[in-house]
Design a protein around this motif. Structure first.
Motif, PDB file in Angstrom:
ATOM      1  N   ALA A 186       0.752  -1.520  -0.023  1.00 52.90           N
ATOM      2  CA  ALA A 186       0.200  -0.194   0.101  1.00 52.90           C
ATOM      3  C   ALA A 186       1.051   1.127  -0.145  1.00 52.90           C
ATOM      4  CB  ALA A 186      -1.258   0.358   1.316  1.00 52.90           C
ATOM      5  N   VAL A 187       0.166   2.729  -0.129  1.00 52.78           N
ATOM      6  CA  VAL A 187       0.778   3.351   0.098  1.00 52.78           C
ATOM      7  C   VAL A 187       0.840   4.146   1.798  1.00 52.78           C
ATOM      8  CG1 VAL A 187       0.924   5.924  -0.806  1.00 52.78           C
ATOM      9  CG2 VAL A 187       0.852   4.301  -2.444  1.00 52.78           C
ATOM     10  N   TYR A 188       1.090   3.646   2.089  1.00 51.26           N
ATOM     11  CA  TYR A 188       1.494   4.467   3.829  1.00 51.26           C
ATOM     12  C   TYR A 188       1.633   5.911   3.970  1.00 51.26           C
ATOM     13  CZ  TYR A 188       1.567  -0.205   4.640  1.00 51.26           C
ATOM     14  OH  TYR A 188       0.779  -1.859   4.938  1.00 51.26           O
ATOM     15  N   TYR A 189       0.577   6.634   4.725  1.00 52.30           N
ATOM     16  CA  TYR A 189       0.989   8.192   4.888  1.00 52.30           C
ATOM     17  C   TYR A 189       0.614   8.193   6.514  1.00 52.30           C
ATOM     18  CZ  TYR A 189      -1.441   7.843  -0.103  1.00 52.30           C
ATOM     19  OH  TYR A 189      -2.067   8.237  -0.960  1.00 52.30           O
ATOM     20  N   CYS A 190       1.765   9.655   6.715  1.00 51.60           N
ATOM     21  CA  CYS A 190       1.693   9.887   7.783  1.00 51.60           C
ATOM     22  C   CYS A 190       0.250  10.949   7.676  1.00 51.60           C
ATOM     23  CB  CYS A 190       2.790  10.788   8.233  1.00 51.60           C
ATOM     24  SG  CYS A 190       2.989  11.065   9.696  1.00 51.60           S
ATOM     25  N   ALA A 191      -0.003  11.566   9.367  1.00 52.58           N
ATOM     26  CA  ALA A 191      -1.090  12.156   9.346  1.00 52.58           C
ATOM     27  C   ALA A 191      -1.107  12.854  10.892  1.00 52.58           C
ATOM     28  CB  ALA A 191      -2.758  11.918   8.581  1.00 52.58           C
ATOM     29  N   THR A 192      -2.144  14.116  10.795  1.00 54.95           N
ATOM     30  CA  THR A 192      -2.633  14.273  11.935  1.00 54.95           C
ATOM     31  C   THR A 192      -3.106  15.012  11.971  1.00 54.95           C
ATOM     32  OG1 THR A 192      -1.623  15.719  14.067  1.00 54.95           O
ATOM     33  CG2 THR A 192      -0.585  16.461  12.471  1.00 54.95           C
ATOM     34  N   GLY A 193      -4.605  15.079  12.954  1.00 56.84           N
ATOM     35  CA  GLY A 193      -5.567  15.838  12.919  1.00 56.84           C
ATOM     36  C   GLY A 193      -5.484  16.832  14.533  1.00 56.84           C
ATOM     37  N   ARG A 194      -3.851  16.759  14.596  1.00 57.70           N
ATOM     38  CA  ARG A 194      -3.947  17.469  15.971  1.00 57.70           C
ATOM     39  C   ARG A 194      -4.950  16.819  17.877  1.00 57.70           C
ATOM     40  NH1 ARG A 194      -2.837  23.100  16.608  1.00 57.70           N
ATOM     41  NH2 ARG A 194      -1.309  22.505  18.348  1.00 57.70           N
ATOM     42  N   TYR A 195      -5.748  17.392  18.125  1.00 55.43           N
ATOM     43  CA  TYR A 195      -5.847  16.333  19.364  1.00 55.43           C
ATOM     44  C   TYR A 195      -7.417  15.797  18.875  1.00 55.43           C
ATOM     45  CZ  TYR A 195      -2.994  20.763  20.501  1.00 55.43           C
ATOM     46  OH  TYR A 195      -1.784  21.585  20.528  1.00 55.43           O
ATOM     47  N   VAL A 196      -7.446  14.836  17.894  1.00 56.37           N
ATOM     48  CA  VAL A 196      -8.449  14.089  17.176  1.00 56.37           C
ATOM     49  C   VAL A 196      -8.612  13.147  18.763  1.00 56.37           C
ATOM     50  CG1 VAL A 196      -8.709  15.033  15.490  1.00 56.37           C
ATOM     51  CG2 VAL A 196      -7.280  13.061  16.357  1.00 56.37           C
ATOM     52  N   GLY A 197      -7.223  12.395  19.029  1.00 56.30           N
ATOM     53  CA  GLY A 197      -7.151  11.668  19.732  1.00 56.30           C
ATOM     54  C   GLY A 197      -6.558  10.121  19.345  1.00 56.30           C
ATOM     55  N   CYS A 198      -7.073   9.096  19.514  1.00 54.06           N
ATOM     56  CA  CYS A 198      -6.204   7.806  19.126  1.00 54.06           C
ATOM     57  C   CYS A 198      -6.736   6.760  19.361  1.00 54.06           C
ATOM     58  CB  CYS A 198      -4.569   7.939  19.222  1.00 54.06           C
ATOM     59  SG  CYS A 198      -4.030   6.483  18.920  1.00 54.06           S
ATOM     60  N   PRO A 199      -7.797   5.867  18.744  1.00 56.53           N
ATOM     61  CA  PRO A 199      -7.550   6.374  16.750  1.00 56.53           C
ATOM     62  C   PRO A 199      -8.190   7.790  16.490  1.00 56.53           C
ATOM     63  CG  PRO A 199      -9.030   4.183  17.844  1.00 56.53           C
ATOM     64  CD  PRO A 199      -8.639   4.371  19.049  1.00 56.53           C
ATOM     65  N   ALA A 200      -8.745   7.509  15.055  1.00 57.70           N
ATOM     66  CA  ALA A 200      -9.541   8.375  14.812  1.00 57.70           C
ATOM     67  C   ALA A 200      -9.239   8.082  13.343  1.00 57.70           C
ATOM     68  CB  ALA A 200      -8.787   9.991  15.140  1.00 57.70           C
ATOM     69  N   ALA A 201     -10.703   8.986  12.310  1.00 54.28           N
ATOM     70  CA  ALA A 201     -10.448   8.919  11.464  1.00 54.28           C
ATOM     71  C   ALA A 201     -10.476   9.199  10.144  1.00 54.28           C
ATOM     72  CB  ALA A 201     -12.175   8.898  11.187  1.00 54.28           C
ATOM     73  N   ALA A 202      -9.932   8.940   9.171  1.00 60.67           N
ATOM     74  CA  ALA A 202      -9.303   9.902   8.484  1.00 60.67           C
ATOM     75  C   ALA A 202      -9.627  11.590   7.641  1.00 60.67           C
ATOM     76  CB  ALA A 202      -9.180   9.356   7.159  1.00 60.67           C
ATOM     77  N   ALA A 203     -10.665  11.550   8.242  1.00 67.49           N
ATOM     78  CA  ALA A 203     -11.874  12.667   7.649  1.00 67.49           C
ATOM     79  C   ALA A 203     -11.531  13.439   9.334  1.00 67.49           C
ATOM     80  CB  ALA A 203     -13.176  12.576   7.862  1.00 67.49           C
ATOM     81  N   ASP A 204     -10.603  12.911  10.299  1.00 69.25           N
ATOM     82  CA  ASP A 204     -11.077  13.948  11.223  1.00 69.25           C
ATOM     83  C   ASP A 204      -8.877  14.270  11.123  1.00 69.25           C
ATOM     84  OD1 ASP A 204     -12.016  11.824  13.205  1.00 69.25           O
ATOM     85  OD2 ASP A 204     -13.513  13.802  12.636  1.00 69.25           O
ATOM     86  N   MET A 205      -7.958  14.028  10.413  1.00 71.36           N
ATOM     87  CA  MET A 205      -7.034  14.506   9.726  1.00 71.36           C
ATOM     88  C   MET A 205      -7.004  15.645   8.842  1.00 71.36           C
ATOM     89  SD  MET A 205      -5.969  12.212  11.169  1.00 71.36           S
ATOM     90  CE  MET A 205      -6.616  11.029  12.487  1.00 71.36           C
TER      91      MET A 205
END
Length: 124
Positions: free
Chosen positions: A92-111
């Motif tokens: 796959a293509v692996y992506y690094c992402a952050t949504g700042r304070y969205v927590g862990c885990p979180a959805a891609a839409a939150d990034m």
């Protein structure tokens, strides 16, 4: 300018290992929940792993538990994904992402910050 830059992808045989790196610029990675997602050809983007900003609590997709490890080096402003016992289905293509304070885990839409991705190909 906020940037996330992934590195460490490549071609590996089944059973092999790779380590992905994601280096942040323009913000302090230690103060953010950091995530790894992946997208295989023809499939939706899925969460792989994440690490919480406060206590370094981690979370993993069931498909990678026991094989992948996420950790951060705050001095280097970098988060890593150590991938062992790789399987062809990890391609796959692996992506690094952050949504700042969205927590862990979180959805891609939150990034809201994403890297450009690193291609991992596992041959059988």
């Amino acid at each position: 300018q906020v940037q996330l830059v992934e590195s460490g992808g490549g071609l590996v045989q089944s059973g092999g290992s790779l380590r992905l790196s994601c280096t942040a610029s323009g913000f302090t990675l230690a103060y953010n929940d950091m995530h790894w997602f992946r997208q295989a050809p023809g499939k939706e983007r899925e969460g792989v792993s994440c690490i919480h900003r406060n206590d370094d609590k981690t979370d993993y997709a069931d498909s990678v538990k026991g094989r992948f490890t996420i950790y951060r080096d705050n001095a280097a402003n970098t988060v890593y994904l150590q991938m062992n016992s790789l399987k062809p289905e990890d391609t796959a293509v692996y992506y690094c992402a952050t949504g700042r304070y969205v927590g862990c885990p979180a959805a891609a839409a939150d990034m809201f910050f994403w890297g450009k991705g690193a291609l991992v190909t596992v041959s059988s």
